[in-house]
Design a protein around this motif. Sequence first.
Motif, mmCIF file in Angstrom:
data_model
loop_
_atom_site.group_PDB
_atom_site.id
_atom_site.type_symbol
_atom_site.label_atom_id
_atom_site.label_comp_id
_atom_site.label_asym_id
_atom_site.label_seq_id
_atom_site.Cartn_x
_atom_site.Cartn_y
_atom_site.Cartn_z
ATOM 1 N N VAL A 146 15.429 -16.446 -3.684
ATOM 2 C CA VAL A 146 14.626 -17.400 -4.464
ATOM 3 C C VAL A 146 13.636 -18.127 -3.563
ATOM 4 C CG1 VAL A 146 14.780 -19.605 -5.691
ATOM 5 C CG2 VAL A 146 16.258 -17.740 -6.353
ATOM 6 N N ILE A 147 14.053 -18.414 -2.334
ATOM 7 C CA ILE A 147 13.181 -19.122 -1.385
ATOM 8 C C ILE A 147 12.056 -18.215 -0.895
ATOM 9 C CG2 ILE A 147 13.103 -20.083 0.953
ATOM 10 C CD1 ILE A 147 15.941 -21.182 0.417
ATOM 11 N N THR A 148 12.382 -16.973 -0.566
ATOM 12 C CA THR A 148 11.402 -16.105 0.096
ATOM 13 C C THR A 148 10.420 -15.431 -0.859
ATOM 14 O OG1 THR A 148 13.079 -14.357 0.097
ATOM 15 C CG2 THR A 148 12.819 -15.609 2.118
ATOM 16 N N VAL A 149 10.773 -15.283 -2.143
ATOM 17 C CA VAL A 149 9.874 -14.605 -3.088
ATOM 18 C C VAL A 149 8.484 -15.255 -3.121
ATOM 19 C CG1 VAL A 149 9.434 -14.176 -5.532
ATOM 20 C CG2 VAL A 149 11.590 -13.487 -4.549
ATOM 21 N N PRO A 150 8.366 -16.576 -3.405
ATOM 22 C CA PRO A 150 7.012 -17.147 -3.474
ATOM 23 C C PRO A 150 6.303 -17.190 -2.130
ATOM 24 C CG PRO A 150 8.668 -18.872 -3.731
ATOM 25 C CD PRO A 150 9.399 -17.573 -3.763
ATOM 26 N N VAL A 151 7.057 -17.381 -1.044
ATOM 27 C CA VAL A 151 6.428 -17.466 0.285
ATOM 28 C C VAL A 151 5.762 -16.136 0.636
ATOM 29 C CG1 VAL A 151 6.858 -17.754 2.753
ATOM 30 C CG2 VAL A 151 7.994 -19.268 1.106
ATOM 31 N N PHE A 152 6.495 -15.043 0.511
ATOM 32 C CA PHE A 152 5.927 -13.746 0.874
ATOM 33 C C PHE A 152 4.962 -13.229 -0.183
ATOM 34 C CE2 PHE A 152 9.548 -13.867 3.758
ATOM 35 C CZ PHE A 152 8.942 -13.448 4.926
ATOM 36 N N VAL A 178 10.723 -8.285 -3.674
ATOM 37 C CA VAL A 178 10.285 -8.712 -5.002
ATOM 38 C C VAL A 178 8.925 -9.392 -4.927
ATOM 39 C CG1 VAL A 178 10.822 -10.257 -6.929
ATOM 40 C CG2 VAL A 178 12.629 -8.895 -5.889
ATOM 41 N N GLY A 179 8.722 -10.208 -3.877
ATOM 42 C CA GLY A 179 7.474 -10.969 -3.758
ATOM 43 C C GLY A 179 6.253 -10.119 -3.467
ATOM 44 N N THR A 180 6.455 -8.927 -2.911
ATOM 45 C CA THR A 180 5.300 -8.109 -2.517
ATOM 46 C C THR A 180 5.216 -6.773 -3.254
ATOM 47 O OG1 THR A 180 6.605 -7.277 -0.648
ATOM 48 C CG2 THR A 180 5.137 -9.121 -0.205
ATOM 49 N N ALA A 181 6.362 -6.143 -3.514
ATOM 50 C CA ALA A 181 6.328 -4.811 -4.145
ATOM 51 C C ALA A 181 5.752 -4.879 -5.557
ATOM 52 C CB ALA A 181 7.730 -4.201 -4.165
ATOM 53 N N PHE A 182 6.182 -5.870 -6.355
ATOM 54 C CA PHE A 182 5.687 -5.982 -7.727
ATOM 55 C C PHE A 182 4.188 -6.258 -7.753
ATOM 56 C CE2 PHE A 182 10.168 -6.446 -8.584
ATOM 57 C CZ PHE A 182 10.318 -5.884 -9.844
ATOM 58 N N ALA A 183 3.705 -7.045 -6.774
ATOM 59 C CA ALA A 183 2.280 -7.367 -6.741
ATOM 60 C C ALA A 183 1.436 -6.223 -6.205
ATOM 61 C CB ALA A 183 2.050 -8.623 -5.890
ATOM 62 N N SER A 184 2.077 -5.181 -5.656
ATOM 63 C CA SER A 184 1.325 -4.008 -5.198
ATOM 64 C C SER A 184 0.778 -3.209 -6.373
ATOM 65 C CB SER A 184 2.224 -3.091 -4.347
ATOM 66 O OG SER A 184 2.660 -3.738 -3.183
ATOM 67 N N ILE A 185 1.410 -3.335 -7.545
ATOM 68 C CA ILE A 185 1.005 -2.525 -8.699
ATOM 69 C C ILE A 185 -0.405 -2.883 -9.172
ATOM 70 C CG2 ILE A 185 1.610 -1.846 -11.054
ATOM 71 C CD1 ILE A 185 4.512 -2.360 -10.318
ATOM 72 N N PRO A 186 -0.757 -4.178 -9.348
ATOM 73 C CA PRO A 186 -2.142 -4.470 -9.737
ATOM 74 C C PRO A 186 -3.155 -4.133 -8.646
ATOM 75 C CG PRO A 186 -0.933 -6.502 -9.344
ATOM 76 C CD PRO A 186 0.076 -5.400 -9.380
ATOM 77 N N ASP A 187 -2.725 -4.071 -7.380
ATOM 78 C CA ASP A 187 -3.631 -3.599 -6.329
ATOM 79 C C ASP A 187 -3.984 -2.128 -6.553
ATOM 80 O OD1 ASP A 187 -3.532 -6.055 -5.132
ATOM 81 O OD2 ASP A 187 -2.121 -5.473 -3.556
ATOM 82 N N LEU A 188 -2.975 -1.336 -6.919
ATOM 83 C CA LEU A 188 -3.191 0.090 -7.135
ATOM 84 C C LEU A 188 -3.892 0.377 -8.460
ATOM 85 C CD1 LEU A 188 0.306 1.429 -6.002
ATOM 86 C CD2 LEU A 188 -1.858 1.785 -4.806
ATOM 87 N N PHE A 189 -3.604 -0.469 -9.475
ATOM 88 C CA PHE A 189 -4.122 -0.246 -10.823
ATOM 89 C C PHE A 189 -4.768 -1.530 -11.339
ATOM 90 C CE2 PHE A 189 -0.156 2.111 -10.133
ATOM 91 C CZ PHE A 189 -0.663 3.396 -10.077
ATOM 92 N N PRO A 190 -6.015 -1.819 -10.927
ATOM 93 C CA PRO A 190 -6.661 -3.081 -11.306
ATOM 94 C C PRO A 190 -6.861 -3.234 -12.808
ATOM 95 C CG PRO A 190 -7.817 -1.993 -9.496
ATOM 96 C CD PRO A 190 -6.845 -1.005 -10.032
ATOM 97 N N GLU A 191 -7.016 -2.133 -13.528
ATOM 98 C CA GLU A 191 -7.254 -2.219 -14.963
ATOM 99 C C GLU A 191 -5.919 -2.368 -15.696
ATOM 100 O OE1 GLU A 191 -10.116 0.407 -17.561
ATOM 101 O OE2 GLU A 191 -8.100 1.220 -17.654
#
Length: 531
Positions: A70-76, A127-140
């Motif tokens: 819970v602590i590291t998700v928003p930080v990373f 969780v903090g970085t892998a999920f956010a990789s998806i909009p990087d790969l698929f902006p639309e």
Amino acid sequence: MAVHTAAPHSQGQVLPFRESLLAILGIAFVTMLVALDQTVVGTALPTIVAELHGFDLYAWVATSYLLASVITVPVFGRLGDYFGRKPFVLASIIVFTGASLLCGAAHSMLGLVLARGLQGIGGGMLVGTAFASIPDLFPEAHTRLRWQVVMSSAFGIANAVGPSLGGFLTQYYGWRSVFYVNLPIGLLSLFFVWRFLPHLRNSKHVGRVQIDWLGAGLIAVSLGALQMLVEELPKRGVTVMTGLLFVLAVIAFGALVFWERRAPHPILPLDMFANRALSTLFLLAVLGGFSLFALLFYAPLLLQGGFGMTPQEAGLMITPLVVCITIGSITNGRIVTRLRNPNAMLYVGFVLIGIACLGIGIATRSMSHALLFVFMLSGGMGLGFVLPNLTVFGQQAAGREHFGIATALLQSLRMVGGMLGTALTGTLVTHLYRHGVHVALDDAHALGWLARLADPQILIDREAQAALVAELAKAGHNGALLIEQARESLVSGIHLGEAVAAVVAFIAVVCSRRVPPVRLKRAVEPTLVAE
């Protein structure tokens, strides 16, 4: 290292189909790594405690992991916005897999708790970085929703096989194997991410970046204090310790808000909370997590402890819940982009979750398995409609600059909601169960057996239950009747807890109306650079 603009592919993705598939497979393996670990370990915990002799630290095996994540998700999540996700995804896989080996090699409960904390740091980074990789790969957004099915499938498979796999490994290969099974999955995900996930950064952040370390520290203190408060309050009630945790959480949150308003480069941009769409989606993440965890944690306990089902029978009844999360997500991806008002999927999803919680809240032993199956199916489909849309709508509202922190906050707040849901439901269940057992034993003049019946686990462990019934019979008591009264007390507690979860889900339906109409844009802005 060469830097060039990453031009989006004609289909709303930055890579051609084959490369996109291989990249998202790497992220899917990462998702499976975390989801599988969470479900497999729970099955092995009783065996672990029996061997390591540390029941006083039982809860901390889960708490240390949750606290660290819970602590590291928003930080990373925010650091990924600055530096790109790939380095952190790679580091998180290494940390998580290495910590899994330490967990498997632990020779004391304290060693296991510390290793689980390290594993939680890796899980939070994932969780903090892998999920956010998806909009990087698929902006639309349209394209992203279609590819999101791969992630949902990985999550659904891990949740479906996790409990059975955990039981099988524990029974035939020992509890340490449930941690060692992460090694091959970790190595597989490490290869795919290293080889196929591109290193993309927001063009606005290329160059020197100032890190808000004080803000990161305040996030850690505030969320950590809140997590420990939620864990301790149901067990200890209002004490000096829980009071101090509450004060610490409030002071840390206040200091965080004060500092982030003045920080030149805040790790938690407070302007996101002024965004009506984002702030409402954050609230919905909390409410959704509350109902989700109350359902996932206590429906199995109701079926096994309350209705006397075997683990296999209960697993069969729970399967539609976890499998339909994937089916609901696939269905959602096909429907939501064709709707004039995509927000309608949130309404439908939360209504279905509410129906599932309400159904479990009125379920009886005589209820047909087909009807129970329908309630589980309803919950799974509802979660499949809600979870991907919260993420996609949040990313859409946040914009490219805040993709990482917005995605991470949605995941963190869902966990916070889950902590609140399990804590409140657990408090209700524990109080009503123990009160009912106390009354039943008092009426039978058998209070000497209160300690043996105080834990609902006795209703699941058939061997221990048979031994207790035999002892009660020798003492002249009707053991079978007392066990049945304990079951009724447990069922009453879970019914009340699930009713509260249903109310929360229907409140979420009302709150969903506050989300401004979402427009899933087809326009793609090339704001990323690849390194």
